[in-house]
Every structure is written in C-alpha cells, then in structure tokens.
Design an enzyme around this catalytic site. Structure first.
Site, short mmCIF file in Angstrom:
data_model
loop_
_atom_site.label_atom_id
_atom_site.label_comp_id
_atom_site.label_asym_id
_atom_site.label_seq_id
_atom_site.Cartn_x
_atom_site.Cartn_y
_atom_site.Cartn_z
N ASN A 269 11.22 35.14 24.02
CA ASN A 269 10.30 36.10 24.63
C ASN A 269 9.09 36.37 23.74
OD1 ASN A 269 11.40 36.66 27.15
ND2 ASN A 269 12.74 38.27 26.40
N GLU A 304 20.35 39.13 28.35
CA GLU A 304 20.65 37.70 28.22
C GLU A 304 22.14 37.45 28.15
OE1 GLU A 304 19.70 39.11 23.94
OE2 GLU A 304 19.04 39.57 25.97
N ARG A 320 36.93 25.43 29.29
CA ARG A 320 35.86 25.80 30.23
C ARG A 320 34.73 26.52 29.50
NH1 ARG A 320 38.94 27.72 35.80
NH2 ARG A 320 40.31 25.90 35.97
#
Length: 394
Positions: A269, A304, A320
C-alpha cells in the site's frame, strides 16, 4: 403578506417532493436493468431448497398440484366441454398435466430445460383448453392455472420468462374474450378491451413481486459478503457454516480452520498505493478460492486477513494450508507471500444436538489466528499448525 409566504412554502415543498421522486426513479432504473439482465441461476435456486432439506416437500407439492389439475380437467372440465375441439383440447391438457405430475413426484428435480418445457407445455395446454370453448368455467380454470405457473416462475426462473408468460396470458385472455363476444353477440373490441384491462394488473403483479424478491435477495447477499473481494464476511461465515456441515459425509471428518495473513501488505500500500493494494487483495482471494475448491468457506475478516473453513480428513488440514500459501506466492507482478495458521477439530461438537456453532467456530478461528502469528514470528511465508486446546493439553 402571509398568503404569498404560504404559497411560496407550498411551492418549495412541492418542488422538493418532485426532486425527491425524480431521484428515486433515477436510482430505480439501474436496479430494474440489473434485475432484467441478470442471468438465471436455476441450479442455485434449487440448491437453496435442497440444502435446507425442503426440496422434496416442494417438489411433491408441485407434482400433486399439477396432477390435481389433470384430475379436475377430466372429472369436471371434460364433461362440461360443448364442442368436439374443446373435448380434445381438455383431454390432451389433462393427460399432459398427469404426466408432469408423475415427473415431479417420482423423478429427480427437473433440469432447467425440463422446467421450461413444463411451463411452455402448460401455457399452450391452458390456452388451448380455455379458448377452444367460450365457457366461463373453462375461462376461470384457465386463469387460475396461469396464476399457478406465474407463482412457479417467480421462484424458479427470471424476469424474461415471467414477462413472456404474462404476455401469453394477455394474448390468451384477448382470444378468449373475442370468442365469448362472438358467441354471445357482444361488442368484440369493447369486451376484449374490458377483459384485458381487468386481467392486466393481476398478470403484471408477479413481475413486481419477483423484482422485490430479487432486491431482497441481493441485499441479503451483500450483507454477508465482502464488497471488495466478493468473499464472505464474518457474518456470512457464520451463516453458511450450517450449509458446510450438512455436506459432511464421513463420520471421521474434521472441521479445518485456516487463518491467512498477507505478509508485509502495508509495504504494498505504501509503495504502490491503495488501488494496487486492492488488486493484490482481490488476486489473493481468487487464488485462495481456487486452491480450496468450491465447497470450502472463504471469508475476508480483516484488512489483509482471510479465513478458510473446510471439512478435511485426518491430517489433511496442514497440506491444504500449504496449498493456499503456495497459490498466493505464485510468481506475478507485485508478488506477495502469506503466513498461514491452521488447526482442526472433530466434527462431532458442531453436529451435536443443540450445538451453538458460532462460539465454537470463533474459538477455533482464534486458535488458528494464534498459529498464524507463530508463522509470522518464523519469518512469514510459512505454515504453522496448532492442535485444538483440549488436544494440546494432553
């Protein structure tokens, strides 16, 4: 002097009201266009009822109602028909309705193509039966049967199909009115116009109701999704957890929870701006979704930070989580990595009678969040597994 002041105030209020109405109609236009152009997701409509275990009763109700129309046609309408043509039309309509009743009651839920065939054949049969005989009984029955099809389309199809159905009703009503006026020596145009004027508001009402249902459904969807990424928000995660648990087939399945936090996202950002940061968030959300498959619940719960909740066999949760981390870190412009914390628990506490799944899920998310911070402390771009609290104390 007071009268002119009052008049000016009234004029101002009237002008304000007109502007308010104008703004309201201007805002309504895009909603109307979106409703009209949105693709029909017939499978999602059916799945909504299936997941709540009410599709079978609804299917049976549709089948019984359709079959009852066929029985009524044979027992009441057929003897009342006055011409050979109307006898044939009513008999064919009755057989058709009995056939569709059997399909709805004894077969799997029809595909959308079969659903449209059901509607089109019913519309043609209703119109043929009603128009073939200038009988008020047939006309009343036809109008009621058309109304049943309208209700069906409101829930299981889109505005285009419902609008076509409405136009077909108006055309059938006009043809019926002309037939009645010829038989009874009425003024054809006048009687047809009066009939259409009486029928049109009733025919148009389902379109307005479907628009309202569409607006409420969209608002409900927006209240449970993150507007930037399209993933669930925290509220949506809680609401959809029940759907995930209903899909749990294996007895030994575990509820796996993964908390994903993008590493050094503030640097993205600060260096490239928030627009690029938003692109990174959207890309990461899509990669998470592609890594976990369609069944898993994916939610954005912070700036985030994402959460994945899925059903997994014993030992699958860590693999996973690694799949998610590798998917996010795949090479691309303005690449980014993620820290993933994962934990899993047996499904039994969630499926127990009277289980309050919200606090259960929140406790596990908090545990996975702790694991994520451990991955951060290890330098990021890492996966860290923490067992549930009860297992860690053994």
């Amino acid at each position: 002097m007071r009268a002119p002041v009052r008049r000016r105030r009234k004029d101002c209020n009237r002008g304000f009201g007109l502007r308010a109405h104008s703004r309201s109609f201007a805002a309504f236009g895009p909603h109307l266009r979106n409703w009209w152009s949105e693709p029909v997701d017939y499978a999602a409509q059916v799945q909504y009822f299936t997941k709540r275990e009410i599709s079978a009763p609804i299917q049976l109700s549709i089948g019984l109602g359709t079959g009852l129309n066929g029985v009524i046609s044979l027992l009441i309408l057929f003897p009342s028909s006055r011409t050979p043509v109307s006898h044939v039309c009513v008999a064919m309509f009755a057989v058709l309705q009995l056939f569709w009743g059997w399909v709805w009651c004894s077969r799997p839920w029809p595909s959308r193509r079969m659903s449209l065939a059901f509607v089109i054949s019913a519309d043609i049969g209703i119109a043929a039966a009603a128009v073939s005989d200038a009988s008020w009984l047939l006309g009343l029955f036809g109008f009621n049967a058309f109304a049943m099809i309208s209700v069906y389309l409101m829930f299981f199809d889109g505005p285009k199909a419902l609008a076509a159905h409405a136009l077909w009703i108006l055309a059938s009503a006009g043809a019926f009115a002309v037939h009645v006026s010829i038989t009874n020596d009425f003024d054809e145009l006048g009687f047809a116009a009066k009939t259409l004027a009486a029928v049109a508001p009733v025919v148009a009402t389902p379109l307005g109701i479907q628009l309202g249902i569409w607006a409420l459904r969209n608002e409900a969807n927006q209240s449970v999704t993150d507007p930037l990424t399209g993933m669930l928000n925290r509220r949506g995660l809680h609401l959809h957890l029940g759907d995930l648990l209903r899909d749990a087939a294996p007895v030994d399945a575990e509820v796996a929870v993964m908390v994903i936090d993008l590493d050094r996202f503030k640097h993205i950002n600060d260096t490239f701006g928030h627009a690029i940061g938003d692109e990174v968030l959207i890309r990461s959300a899509r990669r998470i979704r592609s890594a976990v498959g369609h069944r898993a619940l994916v939610a954005r719960i912070g700036g985030e930070e994402f959460v994945v909740v899925d059903l997994a066999g014993s030992g699958e949760a860590r693999r996973r989580a690694d799949d998610i981390r590798h998917a996010i870190a795949a090479p691309t412009d303005r690449a980014i990595t993620a820290s993933v914390g994962v934990t899993s628990v047996a499904i039994a506490p969630f499926t127990a009678a009277a289980a309050d799944t919200v606090p259960l899920l929140e406790a596990i998310v908090e545990r996975a969040d702790q694991a994520m911070f451990e991955a951060k402390r290890n330098g990021g771009n890492a996966t860290f597994h923490l067992p549930p609290v009860d297992e860690s104390r053994r």
